[in-house]
Design a protein around this motif. Structure first.
Motif, mmCIF file in Angstrom:
data_model
loop_
_atom_site.group_PDB
_atom_site.id
_atom_site.type_symbol
_atom_site.label_atom_id
_atom_site.label_comp_id
_atom_site.label_asym_id
_atom_site.label_seq_id
_atom_site.Cartn_x
_atom_site.Cartn_y
_atom_site.Cartn_z
ATOM 1 N N ILE A 288 0.920 -1.267 -0.024
ATOM 2 C CA ILE A 288 0.034 -0.124 -0.154
ATOM 3 C C ILE A 288 0.933 1.254 -0.093
ATOM 4 C CG2 ILE A 288 -1.677 1.263 1.370
ATOM 5 C CD1 ILE A 288 -2.613 -1.556 2.426
ATOM 6 N N LEU A 289 0.459 2.298 -0.831
ATOM 7 C CA LEU A 289 1.505 3.379 -1.032
ATOM 8 C C LEU A 289 0.711 4.457 -0.357
ATOM 9 C CD1 LEU A 289 3.584 4.910 -2.321
ATOM 10 C CD2 LEU A 289 2.261 5.237 -4.258
ATOM 11 N N CYS A 290 1.218 5.282 0.656
ATOM 12 C CA CYS A 290 0.533 6.177 1.169
ATOM 13 C C CYS A 290 1.342 7.670 0.591
ATOM 14 C CB CYS A 290 0.705 6.230 2.852
ATOM 15 S SG CYS A 290 -0.017 7.561 3.684
ATOM 16 N N ALA A 291 0.365 8.613 -0.081
ATOM 17 C CA ALA A 291 1.115 9.591 -0.554
ATOM 18 C C ALA A 291 0.175 10.984 -0.030
ATOM 19 C CB ALA A 291 1.123 9.656 -2.145
ATOM 20 N N THR A 292 1.013 11.963 0.498
ATOM 21 C CA THR A 292 0.069 13.126 0.891
ATOM 22 C C THR A 292 0.809 14.255 0.074
ATOM 23 O OG1 THR A 292 0.213 12.569 3.090
ATOM 24 C CG2 THR A 292 -0.015 14.895 2.899
ATOM 25 N N TYR A 293 -0.376 14.966 -0.332
ATOM 26 C CA TYR A 293 -0.085 16.146 -1.589
ATOM 27 C C TYR A 293 -0.692 17.505 -0.956
ATOM 28 C CZ TYR A 293 0.432 12.192 -4.944
ATOM 29 O OH TYR A 293 0.972 11.227 -5.394
ATOM 30 N N ASN A 294 -0.196 18.738 -1.207
ATOM 31 C CA ASN A 294 -0.456 19.875 -0.719
ATOM 32 C C ASN A 294 -1.025 20.712 -1.834
ATOM 33 O OD1 ASN A 294 -0.186 19.614 2.068
ATOM 34 N ND2 ASN A 294 2.161 19.951 1.600
ATOM 35 N N PHE A 295 -2.197 21.237 -1.647
ATOM 36 C CA PHE A 295 -2.729 22.285 -2.937
ATOM 37 C C PHE A 295 -1.654 23.308 -3.196
ATOM 38 C CE2 PHE A 295 -5.069 25.968 -4.452
ATOM 39 C CZ PHE A 295 -5.621 25.336 -5.430
#
Length: 175
Positions: A163-170
């Motif tokens: 499982i890949l956990c990726a966090t992105y910011n606008f």
């Protein structure tokens, strides 16, 4: 000003639930990780479908210690609780006001419709996606048509089971 965050699990083929709304394919580790974020938040924002699903599935709202706002097009027949508010009029203006008036972060408990609307209204600041290596074939889509926008990767790591956990910011809306 508070930051509006969302956490969501998505299958490889872009679904957040099976056709019947079931999320049995999401691993315990992902559910615990997402729940940890929900539990640490002071304020939650939910869509109607997610609120109803959780309420029916668990026999009530499990986050009674949190102020919860439910975005809905129509009033829901339920007993009003001090921790619960339903937003039917100008929900995105209300959410913008919440963001401006809070020091702490707000966390979205919602599905694709709410997340799409928040993106389209430039209200979602951070999006964490847990990509689960399963193809459901059909189901509830993650996201609908959005405005063009650019996001910056702020964190990425893998969990057990690939499982890949990726966090992105606008970053900004594309023209």
């Amino acid at each position: 000003m508070g930051i509006l965050k969302s956490q969501i699990a998505v299958s490889l083929d872009g679904f957040i639930a099976r056709k019947d709304g079931e999320i049995d394919w999401i691993t315990k580790e992902v559910k615990e990780s997402i729940n940890k974020v929900y539990s640490s938040a002071e304020t939650l924002i939910s869509g109607t479908n997610t609120y109803n699903f959780i309420f029916e599935r668990w026999g009530g709202w499990p986050y009674k210690s949190k102020k919860t706002f439910v975005v809905t097009n129509t009033p829901i027949n339920t007993i009003q609780e001090e921790y619960l508010a339903f937003i039917t009029d100008n929900p995105f203006d209300v959410i913008q006001g919440l963001k401006k008036g809070m020091e702490s972060d707000l966390v979205v408990i919602g599905g694709g419709k709410l997340i799409t609307s928040l993106i389209n209204n430039q209200l979602l600041d951070e999006l964490t996606i847990y990509t689960v290596p399963i193809m459901l074939g059909e189901g509830v889509s993650f996201i609908g048509k959005t405005i063009g926008s650019e996001w910056e990767l702020s964190d990425c790591h893998s969990l057990d089971g690939g499982i890949l956990c990726a966090t992105y910011n606008f970053r900004y809306e594309l023209n």
